[in-house]
Design a protein around this motif. Structure first.
Motif, short mmCIF file in Angstrom:
data_model
loop_
_atom_site.label_atom_id
_atom_site.label_comp_id
_atom_site.label_asym_id
_atom_site.label_seq_id
_atom_site.Cartn_x
_atom_site.Cartn_y
_atom_site.Cartn_z
N LEU B 17 66.95 6.57 -8.12
CA LEU B 17 66.89 6.90 -9.54
C LEU B 17 66.83 5.64 -10.39
CD1 LEU B 17 69.46 9.85 -9.69
CD2 LEU B 17 66.99 10.02 -9.98
N LYS B 18 67.57 4.62 -9.98
CA LYS B 18 67.58 3.36 -10.72
C LYS B 18 66.20 2.70 -10.69
CE LYS B 18 68.76 -0.31 -12.89
NZ LYS B 18 69.01 -0.30 -14.35
N LEU B 19 65.57 2.70 -9.52
CA LEU B 19 64.24 2.11 -9.40
C LEU B 19 63.27 2.80 -10.35
CD1 LEU B 19 63.62 1.57 -5.57
CD2 LEU B 19 64.19 -0.14 -7.29
N LEU B 20 63.34 4.15 -10.37
CA LEU B 20 62.41 4.93 -11.19
C LEU B 20 62.78 4.90 -12.67
CD1 LEU B 20 61.91 7.97 -8.80
CD2 LEU B 20 60.32 6.09 -9.27
N ASP B 21 63.96 4.41 -12.96
CA ASP B 21 64.37 4.29 -14.36
C ASP B 21 63.53 3.20 -15.05
OD1 ASP B 21 66.01 5.05 -16.52
OD2 ASP B 21 67.28 3.30 -16.23
N GLY B 22 63.02 2.27 -14.24
CA GLY B 22 62.19 1.21 -14.80
C GLY B 22 60.75 1.64 -14.94
N THR B 23 60.20 2.20 -13.88
CA THR B 23 58.79 2.57 -13.88
C THR B 23 58.50 3.60 -12.79
OG1 THR B 23 56.54 1.71 -13.62
CG2 THR B 23 58.25 0.67 -12.31
N ASP B 24 57.44 4.36 -12.95
CA ASP B 24 57.05 5.31 -11.92
C ASP B 24 56.67 4.54 -10.65
OD1 ASP B 24 57.37 7.09 -13.93
OD2 ASP B 24 55.30 7.81 -13.97
N MET B 25 57.02 5.12 -9.51
CA MET B 25 56.71 4.46 -8.24
C MET B 25 56.38 5.50 -7.18
SD MET B 25 59.69 1.54 -8.07
CE MET B 25 59.08 0.71 -6.63
N TYR B 26 55.70 5.05 -6.12
CA TYR B 26 55.44 5.94 -4.98
C TYR B 26 56.37 5.53 -3.84
CZ TYR B 26 52.35 2.05 -3.63
OH TYR B 26 51.83 0.81 -3.34
N GLY B 27 56.57 6.44 -2.91
CA GLY B 27 57.58 6.26 -1.87
C GLY B 27 57.57 4.94 -1.14
N TYR B 28 56.44 4.61 -0.60
CA TYR B 28 56.32 3.38 0.18
C TYR B 28 56.72 2.15 -0.63
CZ TYR B 28 54.30 0.45 3.87
OH TYR B 28 54.10 -0.44 4.90
N GLN B 29 56.34 2.21 -1.91
CA GLN B 29 56.66 1.13 -2.84
C GLN B 29 58.18 1.00 -3.05
OE1 GLN B 29 55.05 1.95 -6.71
NE2 GLN B 29 55.29 -0.15 -7.47
N LEU B 34 63.20 -1.85 -2.82
CA LEU B 34 64.62 -1.82 -2.47
C LEU B 34 64.97 -2.98 -1.55
CD1 LEU B 34 66.69 0.09 -3.50
CD2 LEU B 34 66.32 1.56 -1.53
N ARG B 35 64.08 -3.25 -0.62
CA ARG B 35 64.32 -4.36 0.30
C ARG B 35 64.30 -5.69 -0.46
NH1 ARG B 35 61.16 -3.21 4.95
NH2 ARG B 35 59.41 -3.52 3.57
N LYS B 36 63.33 -5.80 -1.35
CA LYS B 36 63.19 -7.04 -2.11
C LYS B 36 64.39 -7.28 -3.03
CE LYS B 36 58.91 -7.20 -3.41
NZ LYS B 36 57.76 -6.91 -4.31
N LYS B 37 64.72 -6.26 -3.81
CA LYS B 37 65.79 -6.42 -4.80
C LYS B 37 67.17 -6.62 -4.17
CE LYS B 37 63.85 -4.27 -8.90
NZ LYS B 37 64.16 -3.53 -10.12
N SER B 38 67.33 -6.16 -2.94
CA SER B 38 68.64 -6.29 -2.28
C SER B 38 68.69 -7.50 -1.35
CB SER B 38 68.94 -5.02 -1.49
OG SER B 38 68.10 -4.93 -0.35
N ASN B 39 67.68 -8.35 -1.44
CA ASN B 39 67.60 -9.51 -0.55
C ASN B 39 67.66 -9.09 0.93
OD1 ASN B 39 67.56 -11.59 -2.64
ND2 ASN B 39 69.65 -10.91 -3.05
N ASN B 40 66.84 -8.11 1.25
CA ASN B 40 66.72 -7.63 2.64
C ASN B 40 67.94 -6.91 3.20
OD1 ASN B 40 64.00 -8.57 3.33
ND2 ASN B 40 64.87 -10.59 3.00
N ALA B 41 68.94 -6.65 2.37
CA ALA B 41 70.11 -5.94 2.86
C ALA B 41 69.76 -4.47 3.14
CB ALA B 41 71.25 -6.01 1.86
N PHE B 42 68.90 -3.89 2.33
CA PHE B 42 68.51 -2.50 2.51
C PHE B 42 67.15 -2.40 3.16
CE2 PHE B 42 71.12 -1.62 -1.51
CZ PHE B 42 72.27 -1.46 -0.75
#
Lengths: 114, 114
Positions: B17-29, B34-42
DNA sequence: TTATCATATATAGATTATCTACATATGGAG
DNA sequence: CTCCATATGTAGATAATCTATATATGATAA
């Protein structure tokens, strides 16, 4: 205050190990301590705790012994092992990494010092 | 770094929900972001994400539409609804209460500002 | 051209950690 | 003597992940 229970998944064993890192405790006492220390945020169920304690004992993170209290009631005390302390340390590290990652995504900073 | 996966339980929908709060996105994106923003933790699995997106859409937190990308590939975009934003706000509050409670038990302070 | 990889979405079945509900037993208070 | 708090325990349900599998396209390399 009844927080979303699904958020609790996975951290319960860490919290139990942390409680026992201070002193030996029996199950019922852990439930009370957890509620007290978390300002009523946690209300761990007996049906969750006891099986978890058995599992942690099987994994050699805890040992147990029975003791008769003042009121002649028998209580089962749990004690953390060296292995348990090591696991606690690792779980705390994971917890820091995880919360930092969530906070990164949420756009806030993480300064947990635990 | 492969953190303990069980710690993730329950927070995934909040992160989506947080990701989509910024902009529309598709699943793969979303998986990549999520991986990028969490520094590969997720490293969210496709088999986890897609069913979750369907559930969130059923609960009226998201709507979806298909769009053809430059390369003629069809992507399914998701958009957060008003209801979804409300849920996000609530989940963030719960997250703060929860992490504060865990940190209380762990003996550290919590200063998350998200 | 053809094999392979990244992209992109999806479902089925297994696993795991909770929960609720139930069972049992004792001490203390009314 | 009845009820509540204390104290431990198991069984079955629920929910959120995971792995494995399936399908299909575009891009790249052999």
């Amino acid at each position: 205050m009844a927080i979303d229970k699904s958020l609790l998944t996975g951290s319960t064993s860490m919290l139990i190990l942390k409680l026992l890192d201070g002193t030996d405790m029996y199950g019922y006492q852990m439930i009370e301590e957890l509620r007290k220390k978390s300002n009523n945020a946690f209300d761990l169920k007996a049906g969750t705790l006891y099986p978890l304690l058995h599992t942690l004992e099987q994994k050699n993170m805890l040992t147990s012994y029975e003791e008769v209290a003042d009121n002649a009631r028998v209580r089962k005390y749990y004690s953390i092992t060296k292995h348990g302390r090591q696991q606690l340390k690792e779980k705390k590290e994971e917890w820091k990494v995880y919360t930092a990652a969530v906070n990164d995504v949420l756009g806030g900073a993480s300064f947990a010092t635990a």
